[in-house]
Design an enzyme around this catalytic site. Structure first.
Site, PDB file in Angstrom:
ATOM      1  CB  CYS A  20     -14.825  -7.792   7.153  1.00 14.28           C
ATOM      2  SG  CYS A  20     -15.650  -7.515   8.726  1.00 14.28           S
ATOM      3  CB  ALA A  45      -4.580  -3.782  16.844  1.00  7.74           C
ATOM      4  NE  ARG A  48     -12.348  -6.523  19.586  1.00  8.66           N
ATOM      5  CZ  ARG A  48     -12.402  -6.329  18.263  1.00  8.66           C
ATOM      6  NH1 ARG A  48     -12.637  -5.126  17.789  1.00  8.66           N
ATOM      7  NH2 ARG A  48     -12.203  -7.331  17.444  1.00  8.66           N
ATOM      8  CG  ASP A  84      -9.533  -4.385   9.912  1.00  5.35           C
ATOM      9  OD1 ASP A  84     -10.029  -4.401   8.777  1.00  5.35           O
ATOM     10  OD2 ASP A  84      -9.781  -5.257  10.769  1.00  5.35           O
ATOM     11  N   PRO A 141      -8.463  -8.670  17.105  1.00  2.00           N
ATOM     12  CG  PRO A 141      -8.882 -10.871  16.398  1.00  2.00           C
ATOM     13  CD  PRO A 141      -9.279  -9.444  16.128  1.00  2.00           C
ATOM     14  N   GLY A 142      -5.729  -9.068  16.688  1.00  4.31           N
ATOM     15  CA  GLY A 142      -4.296  -9.072  16.471  1.00  4.31           C
ATOM     16  C   GLY A 142      -3.801  -9.744  15.204  1.00  4.31           C
ATOM     17  N   GLY A 143      -4.708 -10.242  14.375  1.00  2.30           N
ATOM     18  CA  GLY A 143      -4.266 -10.922  13.160  1.00  2.30           C
ATOM     19  C   GLY A 143      -3.431 -10.032  12.260  1.00  2.30           C
ATOM     20  CE  LYS A 144      -7.361  -6.710   8.604  1.00  2.00           C
ATOM     21  NZ  LYS A 144      -8.216  -7.715   9.266  1.00  2.00           N
TER      22      LYS A 144
END
Length: 425
Positions: A234, A113, A141, A181, A115-118
């Protein structure tokens, strides 16, 4: 800066036309794309666009927008960012959570997860319902992940620092949706971060593919029948994307591929992303996965604080762990023995004869949820003073005040004799 020769050779497999390969490489040397995603837990799209004009929507995310870095003041320094109204996110990265099809009441695992964007995107879709388990195996992290969860005002998340294997041993067929991810070679970062090119080597794709296959294998154990799992990277490498998915489907005949999506920087407005949507065969059964709840505990100092400030707390029982109070998500699972960083909403800390509210509590409230509030316009100099943790004069009552900008909380300030100090826990 030149691209690694092996990388260029690998990319030739995707493009039959040498001219398109040249366009792709040229795009990686071109202007990067910038994106922001609105946090609908705090603000509607209509109200948000009052502050930001001429934003272009991201086609694969209904709350995402492109912005011009050159024409816009630094968005990370805007007080509305500190208020959690939006998250700065590369546009391609918004695609994975969008394709997860999160529904009200779902139990969702974001396995990698930080840095937490998703996670924040998933939480906005849940809108306070269901459960979000936001996990990352890297303890280094955690601070950034926790901060982003708190800034977004998320109350129904459990933040963990666990390996996929230990989670799978506890949460067999538990989650309705899972996002993987995966850690990857980051070829989609070549334009955003040129140092990613120098960090790339010919064997990196294969080494990471082995890790990705293992993560997917463990994630599969935690998905309910009929549930969806999204795998994303990515990177452009077929070895880390299509080959990983092909291997997974060979090993897991109980899964089927729903769709794949690639974002190419020479075709789409994004740095590059791969997304595969997988479905576990079978039909969803009635949700009878019960929760685990230790007994609630009341504390006189906390009760006094709530009554004095007329705090409107989110629904849920209040629990105490050592000197900390929190409200867990409804039907919280048994997480004893796991490496848990945060459960639900952190309320604050009990100290001798007093209760100190947390930053997370401030960010989960509305201005009307707290009796004493200071609300200043966006351009007021005291807003920046508060964000810089300065002590300054204010015309307000002594004690705790919810400090807001344009009606949106930034945190708690404690006032004594007209002097305010930012309280960060």
């Amino acid at each position: 800066m030149k691209f690694p020769a092996e990388f260029v050779q690998n990319m030739q497999d995707f493009f039959d036309d040498p001219a398109e390969l040249a366009q792709f490489l040229l795009a990686l040397d071109g202007e990067r794309q910038y994106g922001m995603r609105v946090n609908t837990l705090k603000v509607s799209l209509e109200n948000f666009t009052q502050y930001f004009h001429d934003l272009t929507p991201v086609p694969w995310c209904d709350t995402g927008f492109y912005y011009d870095e050159q024409a816009t003041s630094p968005l990370g320094k805007n007080p509305l960012y500190s208020a959690g109204l939006y998250y700065i996110q590369e546009p391609s990265a918004m695609s994975a959570a969008s394709l997860l099809d999160v529904q009200h009441g779902d139990r969702v695992l974001d396995l990698c997860a930080s840095p937490g964007g998703k996670s924040t995107q998933i939480a906005a879709k849940l809108d306070g319902s269901g459960l979000l388990v936001s996990n990352d195996a890297n303890i280094g992290r955690m601070p950034q992940l926790l901060r982003n969860i708190e800034m977004a005002g998320i109350t129904n998340a459990i933040v963990m620092c666990e390996t996929p294997e230990r989670l799978a041993a506890r949460f067999s067929e538990y989650f309705d949706k899972i996002l993987v991810d995966a850690p990857c070679s980051g070829e989609g970062m070549f334009r955003k971060d040129p140092s990613a090119r120098t960090a790339w080597d010919a064997g990196k794709n294969t080494r990471l593919a082995s890790i990705q296959k293992n993560i997917l294998h463990e994630a599969a154990k935690m998905l309910v029948e009929g549930g969806l799992m999204v795998y994303s990277t990515c990177t452009f490498s077929r070895i880390e994307n299509e080959d990983v998915i092909d291997d997974f489907l060979t090993q897991h005949v109980d899964f089927e591929l729903v769709k794949t999506k690639r974002i190419w920087p020479h075709i789409d407005r994004g740095e590059g992303h791969f997304v595969a949507v997988l479905r576990k065969k079978g039909e969803p059964t009635a949700n009878c996965r019960g929760g685990y709840q230790p007994p609630a505990r009341q504390n006189d100092d906390f009760i006094k604080f709530v009554e004095k400030h007329k705090v409107k707390l989110p629904n849920g029982i209040i629990l105490q762990h050592k000197d900390k109070l929190y409200i867990p998500p409804a039907n919280c699972p048994d997480i004893s023995g796991l490496r848990v960083m945060r459960v639900g909403l952190s309320l604050g800390i009990l100290k001798k004869n007093r209760f100190e509210p947390s930053f997370a509590l401030a960010m989960a409230l509305k201005k009307s949820d707290f009796a004493q509030a200071i609300d200043l316009p966006l351009t007021h100099p005291s807003v920046q003073r508060f964000l810089r943790n300065e002590t300054f004069e204010v015309d307000a009552a002594d004690g705790y005040n919810l400090f807001c900008v344009e009606g949106y909380p930034l945190g708690f300030g404690k006032i004594l004799n007209k002097r305010l100090k930012n309280r960060i826990n």
